[in-house]
Design an enzyme around this catalytic site. Structure first.
Site, PDB file in Angstrom:
ATOM      1  N   SER A  60       0.868  -1.174   0.000  1.00 47.51           N
ATOM      2  CA  SER A  60       0.000   0.000   0.000  1.00 47.51           C
ATOM      3  C   SER A  60       0.903   1.221   0.000  1.00 47.51           C
ATOM      4  CB  SER A  60      -0.884   0.032   1.246  1.00 47.51           C
ATOM      5  OG  SER A  60      -1.506   1.296   1.348  1.00 47.51           O
ATOM      6  N   ALA A  62       0.145   3.909   1.079  1.00 51.43           N
ATOM      7  CA  ALA A  62      -0.157   4.629   2.318  1.00 51.43           C
ATOM      8  C   ALA A  62       0.613   4.074   3.513  1.00 51.43           C
ATOM      9  CB  ALA A  62      -1.659   4.564   2.605  1.00 51.43           C
ATOM     10  N   CYS A  63       1.377   3.017   3.315  1.00 56.90           N
ATOM     11  CA  CYS A  63       2.098   2.357   4.403  1.00 56.90           C
ATOM     12  C   CYS A  63       3.591   2.657   4.323  1.00 56.90           C
ATOM     13  CB  CYS A  63       1.863   0.856   4.322  1.00 56.90           C
ATOM     14  SG  CYS A  63       2.841  -0.092   5.501  1.00 56.90           S
ATOM     15  N   PRO A  64       4.172   3.256   5.363  1.00 54.33           N
ATOM     16  CA  PRO A  64       5.610   3.553   5.316  1.00 54.33           C
ATOM     17  C   PRO A  64       6.487   2.310   5.255  1.00 54.33           C
ATOM     18  CG  PRO A  64       4.677   4.136   7.464  1.00 54.33           C
ATOM     19  CD  PRO A  64       3.538   3.730   6.591  1.00 54.33           C
TER      20      PRO A  64
END
Length: 128
Positions: A60, A62-64
């Site tokens: 994702s 959105a995931c670091p």
């Protein structure tokens, strides 16, 4: 948003009250070494043989943590060897989805709608 409990999707979130409001990540469950011959890695954990086309990465944007895997894949020149699927950046009641959106890359392995389906296919009683 929700989580898997014993392989069943629950429309609830983590109990951050028990951790004083902090998100406490569990130890990763799908960690194995990839070695030239498939032998276990330095920790003694099971290994898998390194070969092109055998592995698929789910991320994702959105995931670091996902960014790290994508950066490593590029730095090591593995882009042609390890394919990638990208979930929709909006996490809803079924968690990460492959619903069409800008930069989403659908799951070509199982045709999954939700990321939790990938987890339970690998480990039916998965909790996460």
């Amino acid at each position: 948003m929700g989580l898997l409990v014993d392989g069943k999707w629950q429309d609830q979130w983590y109990d951050t009250g028990a951790t004083g409001g902090r998100f406490k990540r569990d130890r990763a469950r799908f960690c194995n070494w990839i070695t030239p011959d498939g032998r276990p890695g330095p920790t003694g954990e099971g290994g898998f043989k390194a070969e092109s086309g055998r592995y698929h990465l789910y991320v994702s944007y959105a995931c670091p943590w996902a960014h790290r895997t994508l950066i490593y894949r590029r730095l090591k020149g593995l882009e042609e060897m390890i394919t990638v699927s990208v979930v929709n950046p909006v996490m809803l009641e079924q968690g990460w989805t492959f619903a069409p959106a800008d930069r989403v890359i659908a799951d070509p392995i199982m045709g999954a709608e939700f990321m939790h389906q990938i987890n339970t296919a690998a480990q039916p009683e998965h909790t996460r």
